[in-house]
Design a protein around this motif. Structure first.
Motif, mmCIF file in Angstrom:
data_model
loop_
_atom_site.group_PDB
_atom_site.id
_atom_site.type_symbol
_atom_site.label_atom_id
_atom_site.label_comp_id
_atom_site.label_asym_id
_atom_site.label_seq_id
_atom_site.Cartn_x
_atom_site.Cartn_y
_atom_site.Cartn_z
ATOM 1 N N ARG A 85 35.193 -21.221 58.876
ATOM 2 C CA ARG A 85 35.019 -21.884 57.587
ATOM 3 C C ARG A 85 36.251 -22.706 57.182
ATOM 4 O O ARG A 85 36.652 -22.730 56.032
ATOM 5 C CB ARG A 85 34.698 -20.871 56.488
ATOM 6 C CG ARG A 85 33.390 -20.174 56.697
ATOM 7 C CD ARG A 85 33.109 -19.261 55.548
ATOM 8 N NE ARG A 85 31.865 -18.552 55.810
ATOM 9 C CZ ARG A 85 31.567 -17.403 55.262
ATOM 10 N NH1 ARG A 85 32.412 -16.805 54.441
ATOM 11 N NH2 ARG A 85 30.420 -16.830 55.521
ATOM 12 N N TYR A 86 36.892 -23.340 58.150
ATOM 13 C CA TYR A 86 38.075 -24.148 57.892
ATOM 14 C C TYR A 86 37.722 -25.609 58.105
ATOM 15 O O TYR A 86 37.310 -26.022 59.190
ATOM 16 C CB TYR A 86 39.214 -23.740 58.837
ATOM 17 C CG TYR A 86 40.490 -24.520 58.632
ATOM 18 C CD1 TYR A 86 41.376 -24.168 57.630
ATOM 19 C CD2 TYR A 86 40.804 -25.598 59.446
ATOM 20 C CE1 TYR A 86 42.545 -24.880 57.439
ATOM 21 C CE2 TYR A 86 41.970 -26.312 59.261
ATOM 22 C CZ TYR A 86 42.843 -25.953 58.253
ATOM 23 O OH TYR A 86 43.995 -26.653 58.061
ATOM 24 N N PHE A 87 37.873 -26.433 57.041
ATOM 25 C CA PHE A 87 37.563 -27.851 57.110
ATOM 26 C C PHE A 87 38.483 -28.584 56.134
ATOM 27 O O PHE A 87 38.478 -28.297 54.940
ATOM 28 C CB PHE A 87 36.103 -28.100 56.728
ATOM 29 C CG PHE A 87 35.692 -29.539 56.823
ATOM 30 C CD1 PHE A 87 35.255 -30.069 58.016
ATOM 31 C CD2 PHE A 87 35.741 -30.364 55.709
ATOM 32 C CE1 PHE A 87 34.872 -31.402 58.109
ATOM 33 C CE2 PHE A 87 35.374 -31.693 55.790
ATOM 34 C CZ PHE A 87 34.931 -32.208 56.991
ATOM 35 N N LYS A 88 39.290 -29.504 56.640
ATOM 36 C CA LYS A 88 40.165 -30.325 55.808
ATOM 37 C C LYS A 88 39.914 -31.791 56.143
ATOM 38 O O LYS A 88 39.858 -32.172 57.306
ATOM 39 C CB LYS A 88 41.646 -30.029 56.076
ATOM 40 C CG LYS A 88 42.067 -28.630 55.783
ATOM 41 C CD LYS A 88 42.214 -28.402 54.311
ATOM 42 C CE LYS A 88 42.722 -26.988 54.092
ATOM 43 N NZ LYS A 88 42.672 -26.595 52.726
ATOM 44 N N LYS A 89 39.771 -32.618 55.103
ATOM 45 C CA LYS A 89 39.532 -34.039 55.297
ATOM 46 C C LYS A 89 40.556 -34.813 54.474
ATOM 47 O O LYS A 89 40.692 -34.582 53.271
ATOM 48 C CB LYS A 89 38.128 -34.400 54.853
ATOM 49 C CG LYS A 89 37.769 -35.849 55.068
ATOM 50 C CD LYS A 89 36.331 -36.100 54.678
ATOM 51 C CE LYS A 89 35.989 -37.559 54.888
ATOM 52 N NZ LYS A 89 34.601 -37.838 54.524
ATOM 53 N N LYS A 90 41.280 -35.703 55.140
ATOM 54 C CA LYS A 90 42.288 -36.521 54.476
ATOM 55 C C LYS A 90 42.091 -37.968 54.871
ATOM 56 O O LYS A 90 41.611 -38.269 55.956
ATOM 57 C CB LYS A 90 43.700 -36.096 54.881
ATOM 58 C CG LYS A 90 44.109 -34.727 54.419
ATOM 59 C CD LYS A 90 45.526 -34.441 54.836
ATOM 60 C CE LYS A 90 45.936 -33.055 54.396
ATOM 61 N NZ LYS A 90 47.305 -32.737 54.809
ATOM 62 N N GLY A 91 42.508 -38.867 53.987
ATOM 63 C CA GLY A 91 42.455 -40.289 54.276
ATOM 64 C C GLY A 91 43.834 -40.901 54.123
ATOM 65 O O GLY A 91 44.677 -40.388 53.381
ATOM 66 N N HIS A 92 44.077 -42.016 54.833
ATOM 67 C CA HIS A 92 45.386 -42.667 54.787
ATOM 68 C C HIS A 92 45.207 -44.166 54.982
ATOM 69 O O HIS A 92 44.446 -44.604 55.840
ATOM 70 C CB HIS A 92 46.280 -42.100 55.891
ATOM 71 C CG HIS A 92 47.596 -42.788 55.991
ATOM 72 N ND1 HIS A 92 48.590 -42.619 55.064
ATOM 73 C CD2 HIS A 92 48.077 -43.664 56.900
ATOM 74 C CE1 HIS A 92 49.631 -43.362 55.408
ATOM 75 N NE2 HIS A 92 49.344 -44.004 56.517
#
Length: 105
Positions: A85-92
């Motif tokens: 259950r690990y989900f990380k979303k980043k934008g740059h």
């Protein structure tokens, strides 16, 4: 043969000629229309004389003008671990400066 030079800016190296336009890492402290110079020149060649620096050529400067400043398209970075259950979303969005080379050494 055209006059060329290899310059270093933003940790990257670029082959430039007079009048060429290139997109480099953002140059701090400058605005659109301002004149800048690159003093980290690695190589110059005019077809007759080749000069190679060790690592840079002393006294050589490439003059340029900033045409535009902006930010690139968004790059999405996703970190995912299955079954936990690990989900990380980043934008740059990377800032850049578009420069036009005006003169070579």
């Amino acid at each position: 043969m055209a006059k060329i030079a290899i310059i270093e800016t933003g940790g990257k190296q670029y082959v430039v000629e007079s009048g060429s336009v290139l997109q480099v890492e953002k140059i701090t402290g400058s605005t659109k229309g301002s004149k800048i110079s690159f003093d980290k020149v690695l190589l110059t060649d005019d077809g007759y004389k080749l000069a190679i620096g060790a690592p840079y050529i002393k006294g050589a400067k490439v003059a340029a003008e900033i045409m535009e400043e902006g930010r690139d398209d968004k790059v999405t970075v996703i970190r995912y671990r299955q079954k936990s259950r690990y989900f990380k979303k980043k934008g740059h969005r990377q800032p850049y400066s578009k420069v036009k080379i005006t003169s070579l050494p």
